[in-house]
Motif scaffolding. Sequence first.
Motif, PDB file in Angstrom:
ATOM      1  N   THR A 118      -1.467  -9.439   2.202  1.00  0.00           N
ATOM      2  CA  THR A 118      -1.128  -8.029   2.069  1.00  0.00           C
ATOM      3  C   THR A 118       0.300  -7.767   2.554  1.00  0.00           C
ATOM      4  O   THR A 118       1.086  -7.108   1.894  1.00  0.00           O
ATOM      5  CB  THR A 118      -2.121  -7.166   2.864  1.00  0.00           C
ATOM      6  OG1 THR A 118      -3.435  -7.440   2.421  1.00  0.00           O
ATOM      7  CG2 THR A 118      -1.801  -5.700   2.689  1.00  0.00           C
ATOM      8  N   GLU A 125       3.935  -6.310   0.455  1.00  0.00           N
ATOM      9  CA  GLU A 125       4.785  -5.209   0.891  1.00  0.00           C
ATOM     10  C   GLU A 125       6.142  -5.722   1.339  1.00  0.00           C
ATOM     11  O   GLU A 125       7.154  -5.023   1.221  1.00  0.00           O
ATOM     12  CB  GLU A 125       4.087  -4.436   2.014  1.00  0.00           C
ATOM     13  CG  GLU A 125       2.797  -3.793   1.562  1.00  0.00           C
ATOM     14  CD  GLU A 125       2.392  -2.626   2.431  1.00  0.00           C
ATOM     15  OE1 GLU A 125       3.074  -2.363   3.442  1.00  0.00           O
ATOM     16  OE2 GLU A 125       1.405  -1.946   2.079  1.00  0.00           O
ATOM     17  N   SER A 184       8.239  -5.851  -1.649  1.00  0.00           N
ATOM     18  CA  SER A 184       8.673  -4.506  -2.041  1.00  0.00           C
ATOM     19  C   SER A 184       9.834  -4.037  -1.168  1.00  0.00           C
ATOM     20  O   SER A 184      10.792  -3.434  -1.660  1.00  0.00           O
ATOM     21  CB  SER A 184       7.510  -3.527  -1.928  1.00  0.00           C
ATOM     22  OG  SER A 184       6.464  -3.874  -2.807  1.00  0.00           O
ATOM     23  N   SER A 200       0.520  -2.877   7.090  1.00  0.00           N
ATOM     24  CA  SER A 200       0.994  -2.035   5.991  1.00  0.00           C
ATOM     25  C   SER A 200       2.103  -1.115   6.478  1.00  0.00           C
ATOM     26  O   SER A 200       2.028  -0.572   7.594  1.00  0.00           O
ATOM     27  CB  SER A 200      -0.160  -1.180   5.425  1.00  0.00           C
ATOM     28  OG  SER A 200      -1.154  -1.996   4.860  1.00  0.00           O
ATOM     29  N   ARG A 231       6.688   2.255  -4.986  1.00  0.00           N
ATOM     30  CA  ARG A 231       5.405   2.401  -5.683  1.00  0.00           C
ATOM     31  C   ARG A 231       4.307   1.547  -5.035  1.00  0.00           C
ATOM     32  O   ARG A 231       3.133   1.918  -5.029  1.00  0.00           O
ATOM     33  CB  ARG A 231       5.548   1.978  -7.144  1.00  0.00           C
ATOM     34  CG  ARG A 231       6.481   2.825  -7.985  1.00  0.00           C
ATOM     35  CD  ARG A 231       6.648   2.176  -9.350  1.00  0.00           C
ATOM     36  NE  ARG A 231       7.633   2.836 -10.198  1.00  0.00           N
ATOM     37  CZ  ARG A 231       7.325   3.674 -11.180  1.00  0.00           C
ATOM     38  NH1 ARG A 231       6.059   3.956 -11.421  1.00  0.00           N
ATOM     39  NH2 ARG A 231       8.262   4.223 -11.919  1.00  0.00           N
ATOM     40  N   ASN A 232       4.713   0.388  -4.508  1.00  0.00           N
ATOM     41  CA  ASN A 232       3.720  -0.557  -3.980  1.00  0.00           C
ATOM     42  C   ASN A 232       3.337  -0.275  -2.529  1.00  0.00           C
ATOM     43  O   ASN A 232       2.426  -0.901  -2.006  1.00  0.00           O
ATOM     44  CB  ASN A 232       4.267  -1.984  -4.092  1.00  0.00           C
ATOM     45  CG  ASN A 232       4.559  -2.365  -5.531  1.00  0.00           C
ATOM     46  OD1 ASN A 232       3.812  -2.017  -6.434  1.00  0.00           O
ATOM     47  ND2 ASN A 232       5.668  -3.078  -5.743  1.00  0.00           N
ATOM     48  N   THR A 287       1.499   1.824  -0.716  1.00  0.00           N
ATOM     49  CA  THR A 287       0.481   2.851  -0.952  1.00  0.00           C
ATOM     50  C   THR A 287       0.109   3.625   0.305  1.00  0.00           C
ATOM     51  O   THR A 287      -0.490   4.690   0.210  1.00  0.00           O
ATOM     52  CB  THR A 287      -0.780   2.206  -1.539  1.00  0.00           C
ATOM     53  OG1 THR A 287      -1.225   1.168  -0.644  1.00  0.00           O
ATOM     54  CG2 THR A 287      -0.480   1.603  -2.906  1.00  0.00           C
ATOM     55  N   ARG A 288       0.421   3.083   1.498  1.00  0.00           N
ATOM     56  CA  ARG A 288       0.074   3.774   2.732  1.00  0.00           C
ATOM     57  C   ARG A 288       1.293   4.440   3.373  1.00  0.00           C
ATOM     58  O   ARG A 288       1.225   4.863   4.529  1.00  0.00           O
ATOM     59  CB  ARG A 288      -0.550   2.788   3.729  1.00  0.00           C
ATOM     60  CG  ARG A 288      -1.863   2.199   3.239  1.00  0.00           C
ATOM     61  CD  ARG A 288      -2.545   1.401   4.335  1.00  0.00           C
ATOM     62  NE  ARG A 288      -3.819   0.845   3.867  1.00  0.00           N
ATOM     63  CZ  ARG A 288      -4.647   0.145   4.620  1.00  0.00           C
ATOM     64  NH1 ARG A 288      -4.333  -0.081   5.904  1.00  0.00           N
ATOM     65  NH2 ARG A 288      -5.766  -0.324   4.129  1.00  0.00           N
ATOM     66  N   GLN A 313       2.394   8.889  -7.247  1.00  0.00           N
ATOM     67  CA  GLN A 313       1.885   7.619  -6.736  1.00  0.00           C
ATOM     68  C   GLN A 313       1.901   7.521  -5.213  1.00  0.00           C
ATOM     69  O   GLN A 313       1.158   6.718  -4.661  1.00  0.00           O
ATOM     70  CB  GLN A 313       2.709   6.464  -7.328  1.00  0.00           C
ATOM     71  CG  GLN A 313       2.611   6.406  -8.851  1.00  0.00           C
ATOM     72  CD  GLN A 313       3.219   5.133  -9.414  1.00  0.00           C
ATOM     73  OE1 GLN A 313       3.427   4.172  -8.699  1.00  0.00           O
ATOM     74  NE2 GLN A 313       3.497   5.140 -10.704  1.00  0.00           N
ATOM     75  N   LEU A 314       2.717   8.282  -4.527  1.00  0.00           N
ATOM     76  CA  LEU A 314       2.750   8.208  -3.067  1.00  0.00           C
ATOM     77  C   LEU A 314       1.810   9.255  -2.481  1.00  0.00           C
ATOM     78  O   LEU A 314       2.223  10.230  -1.857  1.00  0.00           O
ATOM     79  CB  LEU A 314       4.183   8.397  -2.552  1.00  0.00           C
ATOM     80  CG  LEU A 314       5.207   7.360  -3.024  1.00  0.00           C
ATOM     81  CD1 LEU A 314       6.558   7.619  -2.380  1.00  0.00           C
ATOM     82  CD2 LEU A 314       4.728   5.949  -2.704  1.00  0.00           C
ATOM     83  N   ASN A 315       0.538   9.052  -2.685  1.00  0.00           N
ATOM     84  CA  ASN A 315      -0.455  10.063  -2.322  1.00  0.00           C
ATOM     85  C   ASN A 315      -0.603  10.244  -0.812  1.00  0.00           C
ATOM     86  O   ASN A 315      -1.112  11.271  -0.359  1.00  0.00           O
ATOM     87  CB  ASN A 315      -1.809   9.696  -2.929  1.00  0.00           C
ATOM     88  CG  ASN A 315      -1.765   9.687  -4.447  1.00  0.00           C
ATOM     89  OD1 ASN A 315      -1.062  10.501  -5.038  1.00  0.00           O
ATOM     90  ND2 ASN A 315      -2.495   8.771  -5.069  1.00  0.00           N
TER      91      ASN A 315
END
Length: 895
Positions: free
Chosen positions: A33, A37, A40, A74, A101-102, A104-105, A127-129
């Motif tokens: 994981t 990241e 990225s 993360s 985008r990748n 996510t957290r 995408q960045l919720n």
Amino acid sequence: MADQWRRAASIIVLFFFFFFDFAVQQQQQIFQTSWQERLSLIQLRSSLGIRARDWPVKSDPCASWRGIQCFNGSVTAINVAGFRRTRQGNLNPQFSVDALRNLTRLSSFNASNFALPGRIPAWLGLQLNALKVFDVRSSWISGDIPITLGNLSSLTELYLSDNNLTGVIPASLSQLLRISVLDLSGNSLTGSIPSGFGRLSMLQTLNLSGNALSSSIPPQLGNLSRLVDLDLGFNSLSGALPIEFRNLTSLQRMILGDNLIAGELPDDLFPRLTRLQSLVLRRNRFSGDLPHVVWSIPTLELLDVSGNMFTGMLPNVGSNAVAATALANISWNLFYGNVTPAIARFGFVDISGNYFEGSVPIFARGGGNASLVKNCLRNTPSQRGVAECASFYADRNLVFDNFGNPNPAQPPPPGSKKKSNSSTIIYASVFGGVGLLLLVFVLILIVVVAWKRRSGASNQRGISVGPVPPGGSPSPPGLPSNLSTVGDAFTYQQILQMTGEFNNENLIKRGRTGDFFDGVLEGGLMVVVKRIELNSSSVKKESSYMSELDLFSKITHPRLVPFLGHCLLNENEKFLVYKRMPNGDLSSALFKKMTSGDGLKSLDWITRLKIAIGAAEGLSYLHHECSPPLVHRDVQASSILLDDRYEVRLGSLGGVCAQEGDSHQNRITRLLRLPQSSEQGISGNANASCAYDVYCFGKVLLELVTGKLGISSNSSSSADPAVKEWLDKTLPYISIYDKELVTNIIDPSLIIDEDLLEEVWAMSIVARSCLNPRPARRPLMRYILKALENPLKVVREEHGGSSTRLRTASSRSSWNAAAVFGSWRHSSSDVAAAPAVLSRRGVEPAGSFKQSVTTTGSQGSGHIGDGNGVSPSSRRNSKEIFPEPVEEDRENDRG
């Protein structure tokens, strides 16, 4: 026993291998994981140009990368605020953040003060919720605000201030129900404030200042009960202040200054705002009384209601203890009566520009904590005149204390008549003797001055800045002794690097005093470099750049183009460096090509009026706040530079010089002045007078009204036959009697309603006043500025006692828009020209204008005859509507 030991050892080994295998699997999962990241982040490092010292590739991002925060492997926060890009990244900085985008957290992204030229990508809101904080202040972002940002349901803080964002505020931002801070200030956003913002119940800070928002303030904002900081200043908001604002019980700062908000403040607006610390309503159109409850707000430390039309008396309440730094500014309103203790609670007060009477309060005596000028106070310098104060109080049926002297409007005290005769005789004798002595002195002075002028002596005032008059010999430059203090000193190599070695692609224009090139400083600041090539015949260019350096060494003002530095090392070339204005000059910004298609986008009226006011502020500073008064001499659309918010910066300052002609001399000197031509100063220089600047500014105003480019580019008032012909056809459509006439010359691309039409009409009247062929009849620039700031005063005559006000306002010591800008007269030829032009175009003149041409008047009854082109019915009290020139003007006309 041995078997038991062997069995125990086997169990321990099996347990050890089982635990080791489990730990390895978990570590592999975490590593996998983190590795995704990590890739990225490395991509983001490359696209943004992050330096290796901040994000070293060989180390763990979560452990040692600056500004990176992680949780369970993360990435949760990225902070690159204030980072410096690599040299390669500075060559082509972009808003390139696709690698996010990748992540996510990711809950926080801060890139404030980090250059991100470009648009905010629309995918960011999809995408960045998990994003809670998005901060890109001062990041050079442009374009519209994506409507997809409204999908960031977790967002609590959104900072987009001090960028170049355009378009309207998306209504989708009303979906950010968790947001507590929304800062969109310092951009170029237009349109209205979305009413849906009233649903943002968690909002504590709302800052929309420094944009071009219009329309009225939505009353739904009154639902924001948790709002602490509200800043809507420096926009074009209009309408009234919503009464619903009384529900903002948590509010501590209410900043609404520099808008067009009008009307009265309701008395029940402020009683519940008990936490208010700052209240700023300056430079709006508020009227009526300032509610007395404002003075009783216990926490109030800043009160600024200056530049409105508030009136009434201060409440007679005791003072409360507040911090010594507290400030109250109620200047330039219509307050009157005594200065009560209500204002003594503030450490610093400014009550200038009102009509307060009586004695100066104790707290304001002998100190620098109060500004009292332009009132009606006793024993205080720089107050209004008796006539002006008496007229103000009389219009309101109030008794004026007459500066503590007996008031002629009141009956004299008993017994005073017995002493009056003897006192009159004594005073008549004294004043008669003094008058005789003054007459003898004036006669002697006339003889002396006439003799000096015949002998060729010149009384021209010394000019500290500006080029040598044409045909004259160069005067000593008078440069500052240390040029290094005038901006920064650049090397020739730096100048070459800024301009790309003066590449032709960077050439902006070739001017009379030098060539202008686009440039970029090492830090990325956009500049303009002026190159002055000197040779044996370039005395004017040399004088120009030296005068400009001298000018910047002596004065500074926010309406002048920012001067950054110079390079004077080369003998044959000199260089001056200025900050570049993103929107160019008025001649190029009035109409711009649209991003798509071949159409043109025209500046809206609010922006045009803002530009006119800004230019008038700069010229008013040169004319009235510099000593001696300075003349720009090159007022035209290309000299009016515009920054990213369309704020004006005056350029073309190489020709600025001290005014000739002594228009600010005292009256005795003017009486003794020999006749001169209409435009020339004593030296014969035709454009070295403030009246010349006013004339040129009038042409700029006509360009803003009509959209006709090139009118102001001709520096002479009569050199271009085409311009003269256009003015002859256009000016007859500007009448102070008929608003509809001006619609025949308004720029067709302007979209204006009835209220804005009155402002256009008012600016047209101001422009025609500036274009008066007689310099002495042109208004002063400070009056022009006040008229543009309050355009409706030019065309709307106040009711009730207006004739008295107009009579007293015609003096130079006071100001009234109708008096100053109604003072231009229609000669018979001027008026006759209008119907001729209208008939050629098939337009029927309006009744009031047509009537002014056909009427006749009596010369013996006090009416002004038909030579003035106005009927007796419409010219009742004609000297009040079109006042005679004041004494100074008559003297100038004779000269």
